[in-house]
Design an enzyme around this catalytic site. Structure first.
Site, PDB file in Angstrom:
ATOM      1  N   ASP A   1      63.052 -49.966 -26.123  1.00  0.00           N
ATOM      2  CA  ASP A   1      61.921 -50.372 -25.358  1.00  0.00           C
ATOM      3  C   ASP A   1      61.174 -51.574 -25.987  1.00  0.00           C
ATOM      4  OD1 ASP A   1      59.520 -49.650 -23.755  1.00  0.00           O
ATOM      5  OD2 ASP A   1      58.535 -49.493 -25.530  1.00  0.00           O
TER       6      ASP A   1
ATOM      7  N   GLU B   1      65.437 -53.830 -23.877  1.00  0.00           N
ATOM      8  CA  GLU B   1      64.619 -53.993 -22.594  1.00  0.00           C
ATOM      9  C   GLU B   1      63.963 -55.416 -23.186  1.00  0.00           C
ATOM     10  OE1 GLU B   1      60.552 -52.501 -20.636  1.00  0.00           O
ATOM     11  OE2 GLU B   1      60.609 -52.198 -22.791  1.00  0.00           O
TER      12      GLU B   1
END
Length: 717
Positions: A345, A382
């Site tokens: 993330d 990401e």
């Protein structure tokens, strides 16, 4: 810019709690502490404190005889209260072990969980926090889960992004006591469903132990997604069906084993970029109390957090103890918990240097890509954060796959008819070579998706033009306004059968395009049966029916499940639909190296054959045919986003001696029945908003000159 030169914890010291035959050793990296106490806590919260010794590299350690698995503990860390130097030591705070393998208990958000007084963020609060915070648990070592018998090849991978609790909580065939748990996700009914839709890979939303943000709790809600980590080594305790005193570790491992036995790999969405403590005004539960400036990025004045995550704080991987913690965590989950890959993330935060600059030579990237023990592990970035130069899509290099946000944005626009022509459509459909085709990279480095946990579901993408986040109690201000959605004339659900049919056609278009695009498709869980969030595009705080999968609802959207299963089955069966490498407009060769006189990849215009310069620059064009071929087979995938019927002409004999429709997104009576042979030059009418997959009959060996001379024009497969 101010930056602390902190010592490196030696590799010879194992951090966290480690059991042996005589008791347990405890070790904590707290490089600027003046004293550290190990607090041993009984079930009734009585404490016995033991002083730890500063041994080496900023590590404090102690061995305590007689400790057994299930022992509760925490740390009290002493030092300066000097916020101007990033020191907010407050021994009244009982702190979690960053290396705890299990965490039990919750946070009393009305209790003394802040390190400061209510009057000032910069005055220490001496009230003891021990009754208001979660506790670390000593966990005994146990064997790793059953490994995969055969690893999933990247080009065969189909990812389902899902949530442990939300995917199983309302499944009618999962026993009630297992719903919403690790055991529920491993239940046969769930695994059978995953296999039926072709899923090879589960990507779980965060399962590292997390807490809710205080402002959410005050609004009567809770953190549902889990992007608020407090324990990078501990499975989230609330997802266990059997207990939180270490039992969550065993249940998690059992889940991994069950998935592996079904040939399904498991990827974790991991949040190493920030923690659940927020900024310095937030709760002090672990890292801030151990060393504020040691674990977090701070601004030059050292008072405030330097936030490139939008979550209040940013973990500082330029510090040696933090770098080691992240790498130790990844190794633990990969080697001891059986995890097959990680989705990072806001990954850009992890590769910022001591000056907060993005550095693709960061030690964390080098360690992950150069460590041979990670050679079988999948790493997905990401590839952005919210800081300066944070958008790094396509820049991660060999060894990394990336979430392709440009695929998501463009395909949403294309199917709602909002693109000027089809130039970018071609790039996105063949693996985004403009982003990923560089030395050492693969077509499978592009993780393609239309929807994910963040934003509209696929059903809502065709049902709402605007977000409807009122349930989040923020007056609909939260969540993005850049939805790129189309409600097809009515905002929200409707009984109009014409609109329902068009919306379902569009969902089939999205699913089919996603699965047939080159790269790795990722599907958001529930999209395969029309899950809706009632227009909420930011359901991070909705641990409610808004977020939970609606398995038991009788709904015509359920047909999507079968449709997806067919598409994924076709992809799995045909290499031309799931290439291992980038395809180009070069001749396909047979096994002897002879040209088969057809290209690996080409783009067709639906009239004269191959796309020409004028076609590519036609801003009104809504049709594109994707021709993909190997030495054994060839396919044409037609995509038509126009609003009027369109008659296309099938390409000439060079592309195939005959064609037949394998699958389409329209109604049954819109195309010839399955198996009907169509010839070069035949016409086919495409209704608006339709995708069609056709197989072309092509030779698998090169023709001799004699055979070509005597050919009637129809190639023999």
């Amino acid at each position: 810019m101010t930056h602390l030169d902190l010592p490196t914890p030696p590799d010879s010291i194992r951090l966290g709690a480690t059991l042996d035959h005589h008791g347990a050793s405890f070790a904590l990296w707290a490089p600027r502490a003046t004293r550290v106490e190990l607090a041993l806590v009984s079930r009734d919260r009585e404490q016995s404190n033991v002083d730890m010794d500063l041994v080496d590299g900023g590590v404090w350690s102690v061995h305590v005889p007689g400790i057994q698995a299930g022992q509760l503990y925490g740390f009290r860390v002493h030092g300066l209260w000097e916020p101007r130097t990033g020191q907010r030591f407050n021994p009244a705070r009982l702190l979690l072990d960053p290396y705890a393998k299990a965490i039990t208990g919750g946070v009393d958000y009305s209790g003394p969980i802040h390190d400061h007084t209510s009057e000032s963020d910069y005055l220490p609060d001496a009230t003891d926090s021990s009754a208001a915070v979660p506790l670390s648990v000593v966990v005994a070592a146990s064997p790793p889960p059953t490994p995969l018998t055969t690893r999933v090849e990247p080009h065969k991978r189909i990812i389902l992004e899902t949530h442990v609790k939300g995917y199983t909580l309302r499944h009618p065939l999962v026993p009630e006591h297992l719903r919403g748990t690790y055991a529920g996700l491993a239940y046969p009914a769930i695994i059978d469903h995953l296999k039926s839709i072709g899923v090879t890979t589960i990507e779980l939303l965060p399962i590292h132990h997390f807490v809710s943000e205080p402002f959410i709790v005050r609004a009567g809600l809770s953190n549902y997604w889990g992007y608020n980590t407090m324990g990078f080594f501990a499975p989230h305790a609330a997802y266990t069906s059997v207990g939180t005193m270490g039992e969550q570790v065993d249940e998690f491992k059992d889940m991994v084993s069950a998935l592996h036995k079904a040939d399904i790999e498991l990827i974790l969405d991991v949040v190493y970029n920030h923690t659940g403590e927020g900024n310095h005004e937030g709760p002090t539960l672990a890292f801030r109390g151990i060393d504020h400036a040691g674990y977090y990025r701070l601004t030059e004045n050292m008072y405030d957090d330097y936030d490139v995550t939008g979550c209040g704080n940013s973990v500082d991987t330029s510090q040696p103890g933090v770098l080691r913690m992240v790498l130790d965590s990844i190794r633990y989950w990969a080697h001891e918990m059986g995890i097959d890959g990680f989705r990072f993330d806001l990954a850009t935060t992890l590769i910022r240097d001591a000056n907060h600059h993005v550095d693709h030579n960061h030690p964390i990237k080098k360690a992950l890509t150069e460590d041979p023990s990670f050679s079988h592990i999948t790493f997905i970035a990401e590839p952005w954060d919210v800081g300066p130069y944070g958008y790094q899509l396509g820049a991660w290099g060999p060894g990394w796959a990336e979430w392709n946000g440009r695929f998501r944005d463009y395909l949403r626009d294309y199917w709602r008819g909002a693109t000027p022509g089809v130039q970018e459509l071609a790039a996105r459909m063949c693996g985004s070579p403009d982003l990923f085709e560089s030395e050492g990279r693969s077509v499978t480095d592009s993780v393609n998706f239309i929807t994910c946990h963040d934003g509209f579901t696929l059903r809502d993408l065709v049902t709402y033009n605007n977000k409807h986040n009122d349930a989040n109690n923020e007056n609909n201000r939260d969540g993005t306004d850049d939805n790129r959605s189309w409600n097809h004339g009515v905002e929200g659900e409707t009984d109009d059968e014409t609109i329902i049919a068009l919306r379902q056609r569009q969902v089939r278009n999205f699913l089919m395009t996603l699965v047939l695009a080159h790269g790795v498709p990722m599907i958001a869980a529930g999209d395969e049966f029309g899950r809706s969030q009632q227009g909420n595009n930011n359901a991070y705080c909705q641990d409610s029916p808004i977020s939970w999968a609606s398995w038991a609802e009788e709904d015509t959207w359920d047909e999507m499940t079968n449709f997806l299963g067919v598409v994924t089955c076709l992809r799995a069966a045909h290499d031309a639909l799931a290439p291992q490498s980038f395809k180009h407009r070069v001749d396909v060769m047979d096994a002897k190296g002879n040209s088969l006189n057809r290209p690996e990849l080409a783009w067709l215009n639906g009239t004269s054959g191959e796309m020409g310069e004028a076609d590519w620059h036609d801003s009104t064009r809504k049709l594109l045919g994707m021709y993909s071929s190997t030495d054994k087979e060839a396919f044409i995938y037609w995509m038509y986003a126009g609003s009027q019927d369109l008659e296309i002409t099938l390409p000439g004999k060079a592309w195939g001696s005959a064609y037949h429709v394998l699958l389409h997104t329209g109604e049954d009576d819109e195309f010839p029945v399955s198996g009907t042979k169509l010839l070069p030059g035949d016409t086919l009418t495409l209704l608006p908003h339709t995708a069609v997959l056709m197989q072309a009959i092509v030779p698998v060996v090169a023709e001799s000159p004699l055979r070509r001379a005597s050919s009637t024009g129809r190639l023999i497969p």
